[in-house]
Design a protein around this motif. Structure first.
Motif, PDB file in Angstrom:
ATOM      1  N   LEU A 143      35.808   2.454   1.795  1.00 50.75           N
ATOM      2  CA  LEU A 143      36.738   2.918   0.759  1.00 50.75           C
ATOM      3  C   LEU A 143      36.748   4.437   0.568  1.00 50.75           C
ATOM      4  CD1 LEU A 143      35.769   0.219  -1.936  1.00 50.75           C
ATOM      5  CD2 LEU A 143      37.455   0.027  -0.111  1.00 50.75           C
ATOM      6  N   VAL A 144      35.621   5.073   0.856  1.00 44.74           N
ATOM      7  CA  VAL A 144      35.493   6.530   0.675  1.00 44.74           C
ATOM      8  C   VAL A 144      34.740   7.118   1.864  1.00 44.74           C
ATOM      9  CG1 VAL A 144      35.492   6.404  -1.868  1.00 44.74           C
ATOM     10  CG2 VAL A 144      33.331   6.333  -0.649  1.00 44.74           C
ATOM     11  N   THR A 145      34.851   8.434   2.034  1.00 36.94           N
ATOM     12  CA  THR A 145      34.174   9.084   3.164  1.00 36.94           C
ATOM     13  C   THR A 145      32.645   9.016   2.969  1.00 36.94           C
ATOM     14  OG1 THR A 145      34.093  11.254   2.105  1.00 36.94           O
ATOM     15  CG2 THR A 145      36.072  10.763   3.409  1.00 36.94           C
ATOM     16  N   PRO A 146      31.891   9.171   4.059  1.00 34.75           N
ATOM     17  CA  PRO A 146      30.433   9.181   3.926  1.00 34.75           C
ATOM     18  C   PRO A 146      29.949  10.248   2.936  1.00 34.75           C
ATOM     19  CG  PRO A 146      31.041   8.937   6.224  1.00 34.75           C
ATOM     20  CD  PRO A 146      32.318   9.200   5.469  1.00 34.75           C
ATOM     21  N   TYR A 147      30.633  11.389   2.900  1.00 28.82           N
ATOM     22  CA  TYR A 147      30.238  12.458   1.970  1.00 28.82           C
ATOM     23  C   TYR A 147      30.408  12.000   0.513  1.00 28.82           C
ATOM     24  CZ  TYR A 147      29.981  17.097  -0.167  1.00 28.82           C
ATOM     25  OH  TYR A 147      29.643  18.177  -0.948  1.00 28.82           O
ATOM     26  N   VAL A 148      31.533  11.345   0.229  1.00 27.29           N
ATOM     27  CA  VAL A 148      31.756  10.860  -1.139  1.00 27.29           C
ATOM     28  C   VAL A 148      30.747   9.759  -1.479  1.00 27.29           C
ATOM     29  CG1 VAL A 148      33.416   9.721  -2.697  1.00 27.29           C
ATOM     30  CG2 VAL A 148      34.192  11.533  -1.158  1.00 27.29           C
ATOM     31  N   GLN A 149      30.435   8.911  -0.495  1.00 33.70           N
ATOM     32  CA  GLN A 149      29.393   7.888  -0.740  1.00 33.70           C
ATOM     33  C   GLN A 149      28.096   8.538  -1.182  1.00 33.70           C
ATOM     34  OE1 GLN A 149      28.494   4.734   2.263  1.00 33.70           O
ATOM     35  NE2 GLN A 149      30.268   5.655   3.279  1.00 33.70           N
ATOM     36  N   LYS A 150      27.735   9.616  -0.472  1.00 36.76           N
ATOM     37  CA  LYS A 150      26.492  10.328  -0.787  1.00 36.76           C
ATOM     38  C   LYS A 150      26.556  10.908  -2.205  1.00 36.76           C
ATOM     39  CE  LYS A 150      24.029  14.403   1.046  1.00 36.76           C
ATOM     40  NZ  LYS A 150      24.564  15.476   0.212  1.00 36.76           N
ATOM     41  N   ARG A 151      27.704  11.515  -2.542  1.00 33.61           N
ATOM     42  CA  ARG A 151      27.840  12.123  -3.872  1.00 33.61           C
ATOM     43  C   ARG A 151      27.786  11.060  -4.976  1.00 33.61           C
ATOM     44  NH1 ARG A 151      29.069  17.487  -4.108  1.00 33.61           N
ATOM     45  NH2 ARG A 151      28.020  17.092  -6.062  1.00 33.61           N
ATOM     46  N   LEU A 152      28.346   9.892  -4.681  1.00 39.40           N
ATOM     47  CA  LEU A 152      28.289   8.788  -5.663  1.00 39.40           C
ATOM     48  C   LEU A 152      26.843   8.335  -5.867  1.00 39.40           C
ATOM     49  CD1 LEU A 152      31.417   6.753  -4.513  1.00 39.40           C
ATOM     50  CD2 LEU A 152      31.037   7.523  -6.861  1.00 39.40           C
ATOM     51  N   ARG A 153      26.139   8.183  -4.751  1.00 40.53           N
ATOM     52  CA  ARG A 153      24.729   7.750  -4.859  1.00 40.53           C
ATOM     53  C   ARG A 153      23.935   8.748  -5.695  1.00 40.53           C
ATOM     54  NH1 ARG A 153      25.057   6.132   0.583  1.00 40.53           N
ATOM     55  NH2 ARG A 153      24.244   8.137   1.256  1.00 40.53           N
ATOM     56  N   GLU A 154      24.146  10.054  -5.391  1.00 38.85           N
ATOM     57  CA  GLU A 154      23.418  11.099  -6.132  1.00 38.85           C
ATOM     58  C   GLU A 154      23.780  11.077  -7.615  1.00 38.85           C
ATOM     59  OE1 GLU A 154      23.263  14.256  -2.373  1.00 38.85           O
ATOM     60  OE2 GLU A 154      24.693  14.575  -4.011  1.00 38.85           O
ATOM     61  N   LYS A 155      25.066  10.912  -7.885  1.00 38.87           N
ATOM     62  CA  LYS A 155      25.529  10.959  -9.283  1.00 38.87           C
ATOM     63  C   LYS A 155      24.922   9.823 -10.092  1.00 38.87           C
ATOM     64  CE  LYS A 155      28.322  13.416 -10.776  1.00 38.87           C
ATOM     65  NZ  LYS A 155      28.150  14.676 -11.558  1.00 38.87           N
ATOM     66  N   TYR A 156      24.934   8.609  -9.531  1.00 40.62           N
ATOM     67  CA  TYR A 156      24.395   7.485 -10.298  1.00 40.62           C
ATOM     68  C   TYR A 156      22.865   7.540 -10.361  1.00 40.62           C
ATOM     69  CZ  TYR A 156      29.005   5.580 -10.948  1.00 40.62           C
ATOM     70  OH  TYR A 156      30.321   5.416 -11.333  1.00 40.62           O
ATOM     71  N   ALA A 157      22.242   8.132  -9.348  1.00 44.11           N
ATOM     72  CA  ALA A 157      20.779   8.305  -9.400  1.00 44.11           C
ATOM     73  C   ALA A 157      20.426   9.300 -10.514  1.00 44.11           C
ATOM     74  CB  ALA A 157      20.259   8.794  -8.045  1.00 44.11           C
ATOM     75  N   GLU A 158      21.190  10.417 -10.592  1.00 43.04           N
ATOM     76  CA  GLU A 158      20.985  11.409 -11.675  1.00 43.04           C
ATOM     77  C   GLU A 158      21.140  10.747 -13.031  1.00 43.04           C
ATOM     78  OE1 GLU A 158      24.018  14.441 -11.483  1.00 43.04           O
ATOM     79  OE2 GLU A 158      23.362  15.079  -9.500  1.00 43.04           O
ATOM     80  N   ARG A 159      22.180   9.918 -13.137  1.00 41.47           N
ATOM     81  CA  ARG A 159      22.458   9.280 -14.433  1.00 41.47           C
ATOM     82  C   ARG A 159      21.346   8.327 -14.830  1.00 41.47           C
ATOM     83  NH1 ARG A 159      28.554   8.560 -16.279  1.00 41.47           N
ATOM     84  NH2 ARG A 159      28.947  10.789 -16.179  1.00 41.47           N
ATOM     85  N   SER A 160      20.839   7.569 -13.841  1.00 39.18           N
ATOM     86  CA  SER A 160      19.809   6.609 -14.240  1.00 39.18           C
ATOM     87  C   SER A 160      18.478   7.322 -14.490  1.00 39.18           C
ATOM     88  CB  SER A 160      19.685   5.447 -13.257  1.00 39.18           C
ATOM     89  OG  SER A 160      19.381   5.935 -11.993  1.00 39.18           O
ATOM     90  N   ALA A 161      18.344   8.540 -13.929  1.00 45.98           N
ATOM     91  CA  ALA A 161      17.136   9.332 -14.228  1.00 45.98           C
ATOM     92  C   ALA A 161      17.302  10.092 -15.550  1.00 45.98           C
ATOM     93  CB  ALA A 161      16.859  10.300 -13.094  1.00 45.98           C
ATOM     94  N   GLY A 162      18.475   9.936 -16.175  1.00 48.85           N
ATOM     95  CA  GLY A 162      18.710  10.533 -17.502  1.00 48.85           C
ATOM     96  C   GLY A 162      19.040  11.999 -17.465  1.00 48.85           C
ATOM     97  N   GLN A 163      19.536  12.525 -16.332  1.00 46.16           N
ATOM     98  CA  GLN A 163      19.879  13.955 -16.247  1.00 46.16           C
ATOM     99  C   GLN A 163      21.260  14.227 -16.817  1.00 46.16           C
ATOM    100  OE1 GLN A 163      19.349  15.343 -12.188  1.00 46.16           O
ATOM    101  NE2 GLN A 163      17.412  14.297 -12.067  1.00 46.16           N
TER     102      GLN A 163
END
Ligand code: PNS
Length: 163
Positions: A143-163
């Motif tokens: 559905l999205v480019t590998p780069y966007v996949q990476k950014r999504l993973r990072e974003k949700y990881a940041e969110r669950s780490a409470g940043q």
């Protein structure tokens, strides 16, 4: 010189968006992908992040640039010498909504809206569904480019780490 704009929220850009931008790039001399900087509605990604992902996703098209805008789209068109807005239609409900906006934009400024039918491969695709799937660690690789996949993973990881 014919310049068109592909406007949107792009939160985040998907393969459906990239398909439309690529097809618009074949029809116009220049295409500007314009990200709405909506101060009243915060997205998952900042405008800078959206521009970065769009640049990466559309970098192979020689006549495409990315920009942000706020306020009215027709004012952005006037300021940038753009006479055509390109929008994608995935469904009849898209058309119902888009028709009114297109007619209003024409009334306001004379800028034409050209509708492109979504590639059937992507007619079910939306940024909001991509966010929902990615939030639950689902597979968005088609559905999205590998780069966007990476950014999504990072974003949700940041969110669950409470940043
Ligand atoms: O990706 P989206 O969310 O469907 O994009 C919608 C967008 C950004 C194209 C639309 O909301 C827009 O043009 N907003 C700017 C304000 C404006 O000009 N509205 C239309 C007034 S008739």
């Amino acid at each position: 010189m014919r310049r068109a704009v592909c406007p949107g929220s792009f939160d985040p850009v998907t393969y459906g968006h990239i398909d439309i931008v690529g097809r618009a790039a074949k029809q116009y001399d220049e295409v500007v992908v314009a990200v709405l900087n909506n101060i009243s509605k915060r997205g998952l990604f900042s405008v800078e992040e959206k521009l970065d992902m769009l640049s990466e996703g559309t970098g192979d098209f020689g006549n495409v640039s990315v920009a942000e805008f706020d306020g009215l789209l027709v004012d952005f068109c006037r300021d940038n010498g753009i006479d055509t807005i390109v929008r994608s239609l995935r469904s009849v409900s898209d058309f119902d909504y888009e028709l009114q906006i297109a007619q209003m934009n024409y009334r306001l400024s004379g800028v034409e809206t050209v509708f492109m039918t979504a590639n059937p491969q992507y007619s079910f695709l939306s940024s909001s569904l991509v966010r929902e799937i990615a939030q639950h660690s689902g597979d968005v690789s088609s559905l999205v480019t590998p780069y966007v996949q990476k950014r999504l993973r990072e974003k949700y990881a940041e969110r669950s780490a409470g940043q």
